[in-house]
Each structure stands twice: as C-alpha cells, then as structure tokens.
Write a protein that holds these residues in place. Structure first.
Motif, PDB file in Angstrom:
ATOM      1  N   LYS A 202       0.825  -1.212   0.000  1.00  0.00           N
ATOM      2  CA  LYS A 202       0.000   0.000   0.000  1.00  0.00           C
ATOM      3  C   LYS A 202       0.865   1.271   0.000  1.00  0.00           C
ATOM      4  CE  LYS A 202      -3.802   2.083   2.584  1.00  0.00           C
ATOM      5  NZ  LYS A 202      -4.332   2.078   3.961  1.00  0.00           N
ATOM      6  N   CYS A 203       1.700   1.413   1.068  1.00  0.00           N
ATOM      7  CA  CYS A 203       2.480   2.656   1.172  1.00  0.00           C
ATOM      8  C   CYS A 203       3.882   2.515   0.583  1.00  0.00           C
ATOM      9  CB  CYS A 203       2.551   3.124   2.619  1.00  0.00           C
ATOM     10  SG  CYS A 203       3.646   2.136   3.652  1.00  0.00           S
ATOM     11  N   GLU A 204       4.258   1.293   0.255  1.00  0.00           N
ATOM     12  CA  GLU A 204       5.549   0.994  -0.379  1.00  0.00           C
ATOM     13  C   GLU A 204       6.769   1.264   0.504  1.00  0.00           C
ATOM     14  OE1 GLU A 204       5.384   3.001  -4.159  1.00  0.00           O
ATOM     15  OE2 GLU A 204       4.374   1.299  -5.094  1.00  0.00           O
ATOM     16  N   GLU A 205       6.530   1.430   1.818  1.00  0.00           N
ATOM     17  CA  GLU A 205       7.663   1.519   2.749  1.00  0.00           C
ATOM     18  C   GLU A 205       8.279   0.121   2.876  1.00  0.00           C
ATOM     19  OE1 GLU A 205       9.193   3.869   4.307  1.00  0.00           O
ATOM     20  OE2 GLU A 205       7.856   5.608   4.160  1.00  0.00           O
ATOM     21  N   ARG A 206       9.563   0.097   3.216  1.00  0.00           N
ATOM     22  CA  ARG A 206      10.227  -1.194   3.364  1.00  0.00           C
ATOM     23  C   ARG A 206      10.525  -1.501   4.824  1.00  0.00           C
ATOM     24  NH1 ARG A 206      14.208  -1.461  -1.935  1.00  0.00           N
ATOM     25  NH2 ARG A 206      12.473  -1.426  -3.414  1.00  0.00           N
ATOM     26  N   PHE A 207      10.442  -2.760   5.170  1.00  0.00           N
ATOM     27  CA  PHE A 207      10.774  -3.190   6.533  1.00  0.00           C
ATOM     28  C   PHE A 207      11.319  -4.617   6.489  1.00  0.00           C
ATOM     29  CE2 PHE A 207       6.897  -5.747   7.126  1.00  0.00           C
ATOM     30  CZ  PHE A 207       6.025  -5.176   6.194  1.00  0.00           C
ATOM     31  N   THR A 208      11.865  -5.045   7.608  1.00  0.00           N
ATOM     32  CA  THR A 208      12.552  -6.339   7.669  1.00  0.00           C
ATOM     33  C   THR A 208      11.873  -7.263   8.674  1.00  0.00           C
ATOM     34  OG1 THR A 208      14.612  -5.189   7.233  1.00  0.00           O
ATOM     35  CG2 THR A 208      14.793  -7.443   8.024  1.00  0.00           C
ATOM     36  N   THR A 209      11.728  -8.508   8.316  1.00  0.00           N
ATOM     37  CA  THR A 209      11.218  -9.495   9.272  1.00  0.00           C
ATOM     38  C   THR A 209      12.232 -10.640   9.398  1.00  0.00           C
ATOM     39  OG1 THR A 209      10.033 -10.702   7.553  1.00  0.00           O
ATOM     40  CG2 THR A 209       8.776  -9.047   8.773  1.00  0.00           C
ATOM     41  N   TYR A 210      12.221 -11.283  10.555  1.00  0.00           N
ATOM     42  CA  TYR A 210      13.070 -12.445  10.791  1.00  0.00           C
ATOM     43  C   TYR A 210      12.198 -13.646  11.088  1.00  0.00           C
ATOM     44  CZ  TYR A 210      17.021  -9.290  11.216  1.00  0.00           C
ATOM     45  OH  TYR A 210      17.988  -8.359  10.965  1.00  0.00           O
ATOM     46  N   GLU A 211      12.568 -14.750  10.524  1.00  0.00           N
ATOM     47  CA  GLU A 211      11.824 -15.979  10.793  1.00  0.00           C
ATOM     48  C   GLU A 211      12.774 -16.950  11.484  1.00  0.00           C
ATOM     49  OE1 GLU A 211       9.037 -17.626   7.695  1.00  0.00           O
ATOM     50  OE2 GLU A 211      10.496 -19.243   7.801  1.00  0.00           O
ATOM     51  N   ARG A 212      12.349 -17.428  12.645  1.00  0.00           N
ATOM     52  CA  ARG A 212      13.191 -18.371  13.391  1.00  0.00           C
ATOM     53  C   ARG A 212      12.393 -19.596  13.774  1.00  0.00           C
ATOM     54  NH1 ARG A 212      15.690 -13.897  15.295  1.00  0.00           N
ATOM     55  NH2 ARG A 212      17.904 -13.863  14.811  1.00  0.00           N
ATOM     56  N   LEU A 213      13.103 -20.690  13.902  1.00  0.00           N
ATOM     57  CA  LEU A 213      12.453 -21.921  14.334  1.00  0.00           C
ATOM     58  C   LEU A 213      12.193 -21.833  15.832  1.00  0.00           C
ATOM     59  CD1 LEU A 213      11.648 -24.740  13.227  1.00  0.00           C
ATOM     60  CD2 LEU A 213      13.764 -25.556  14.258  1.00  0.00           C
ATOM     61  N   GLN A 214      10.973 -22.067  16.208  1.00  0.00           N
ATOM     62  CA  GLN A 214      10.616 -22.072  17.625  1.00  0.00           C
ATOM     63  C   GLN A 214      10.997 -23.433  18.192  1.00  0.00           C
ATOM     64  OE1 GLN A 214       8.469 -19.671  19.282  1.00  0.00           O
ATOM     65  NE2 GLN A 214       8.494 -20.839  21.172  1.00  0.00           N
ATOM     66  N   PRO A 215      11.814 -23.462  19.274  1.00  0.00           N
ATOM     67  CA  PRO A 215      12.152 -24.777  19.827  1.00  0.00           C
ATOM     68  C   PRO A 215      10.877 -25.485  20.289  1.00  0.00           C
ATOM     69  CG  PRO A 215      13.280 -22.996  21.007  1.00  0.00           C
ATOM     70  CD  PRO A 215      12.316 -22.354  20.052  1.00  0.00           C
ATOM     71  N   ALA A 216      10.843 -26.779  20.121  1.00  0.00           N
ATOM     72  CA  ALA A 216       9.670 -27.551  20.536  1.00  0.00           C
ATOM     73  C   ALA A 216       9.410 -27.325  22.020  1.00  0.00           C
ATOM     74  CB  ALA A 216       9.910 -29.030  20.273  1.00  0.00           C
ATOM     75  N   SER A 217       8.155 -27.282  22.383  1.00  0.00           N
ATOM     76  CA  SER A 217       7.818 -27.068  23.789  1.00  0.00           C
ATOM     77  C   SER A 217       8.281 -28.245  24.630  1.00  0.00           C
ATOM     78  CB  SER A 217       6.311 -26.904  23.954  1.00  0.00           C
ATOM     79  OG  SER A 217       5.890 -25.768  23.279  1.00  0.00           O
ATOM     80  N   LEU A 218       8.669 -27.909  25.845  1.00  0.00           N
ATOM     81  CA  LEU A 218       9.138 -28.928  26.766  1.00  0.00           C
ATOM     82  C   LEU A 218       8.186 -28.942  27.952  1.00  0.00           C
ATOM     83  CD1 LEU A 218      11.479 -30.864  27.492  1.00  0.00           C
ATOM     84  CD2 LEU A 218      12.556 -28.930  28.622  1.00  0.00           C
TER      85      LEU A 218
END
Ligand SMILES: [Zn+2]
Length: 177
Positions: free
Chosen positions: A31-47
């Motif tokens: 929509k506004c064409e601004e740029r931003f950054t995202t990080y994707e990480r593996l969530q450790p399995a619940s214990l």
C-alpha cells in the motif's frame, strides 16, 4: 505481519537471506511501499515438565530462576552466576531432546550445580525440594556434605557458616523471650 508504517496487512518479499539460525526477509508494503525487515526463526519444541502428581506443565525458565534466586539469596555469588546456571540447565534439558521431563530430573540438575557452587544455597534448595521431613534427615545431608568436603579437601569455610548462622538465630530467639 502488518506494515509498521500504515498497518496494511500485505507486503511483498524483495529480498530473502539466511542469517545464523533463521531467515531475514526484506519486505515492501503493497500500500504505502515503505520497506521493513522481518526475521523468521524456528521455535524450539515445547518442553513439558511432569510434576509429582503427574500433571504436565510447560517448562518455565522464569520459575527455575525464581527458585534459584531464593536459594542463593544473600550468598556471595558473582553477578550472572544464577543466570548461567539457569541457562546451563535449560540447554541441558532441551539437549535431552525429550518432549516431557520429570520435575525430579530438573531438581537434581539444580542440586548438582548448587552443590558445587554454594553449600548454603544447596541446603536451602534441598530443604524445599526434598522436603526434609525433620531435622535428622537434614543433618544427615549436612554430614554427607562434611564427608565430601573432607574427602575432596576443599576449604570448609562455607560449612562453618551454617552452624554459626543457626546459633545466632537461636541466640536472638532466646534474647527475645
Ligand atoms: Zn504500509
């Protein structure tokens, strides 16, 4: 992930690369064409921790830290020691690769570390965790520690704190009466 500038819900990925333990994505808002950054990480399995009454509870590091802080209160330990112990235990627990772990295993891990670190903290934790039924059992534990000390020929200065602390407490009580 909504756009942090205009809150629009859709964006396109303009760049994607692997970083350490995840993926970094450069995005552009549609929509506004601004740029931003995202990080994707593996969530450790619940214990999950299996409590004494068989109930399951998700492992909670904060709870572990609370217990450690209580046991180590006013003990002469370097800053960061408690966090390090909690980190170690957490890593060891996840390292076991199990989905469920009996609370006793965690308790033993704590005891093992506190025993090496500070006897008073160890005894405090043990007295809660093992719920010493009476002073005889506690005394046995202290005696076994004294035995360990003698065998390993480490300074007994830590142990001498306990009887004197108890004596002082006893004296104070007597004075109050
Ligand atoms: Zn936007």
């Amino acid at each position: 992930m909504n756009c942090p500038y205009c809150d629009y819900q859709d964006s396109k990925v303009i760049d994607s690369r692997d970083v350490n333990d995840g993926i970094r994505r450069r995005r552009e808002c549609l929509k506004c064409e601004e740029r931003f950054t995202t990080y994707e990480r593996l969530q450790p399995a619940s214990l999950f921790v299996i409590k004494k009454d068989e109930r399951r509870e998700e492992f909670n590091k904060e709870k572990l830290l609370t217990g450690l802080h209580k046991a180590c209160e006013k003990r002469p330990l370097p800053t960061g020691t408690i966090d390090k112990v909690a980190d170690d235990i957490e890593a060891e627990l996840y390292g076991l690769g199990k989905a469920e772990i009996p609370s006793t295993v965690i308790g033993d891990m704590v005891m093992e570390r506190l025993k090496k670190l500070d006897y008073i903290a160890y005894l405090r934790f043990a007295s809660v965790y093992r719920q010493f039924a009476d002073i005889t059992v506690l005394k046995k534990e202290i005696d076994s520690l004294v035995g360990d000390e003698t065998k390993s020929a480490i300074s007994t200065s830590q142990l001498s704190l306990l009887p004197s602390e108890e004596l002082a407490a006893g004296r104070r009580q007597r004075v109050r009466k």
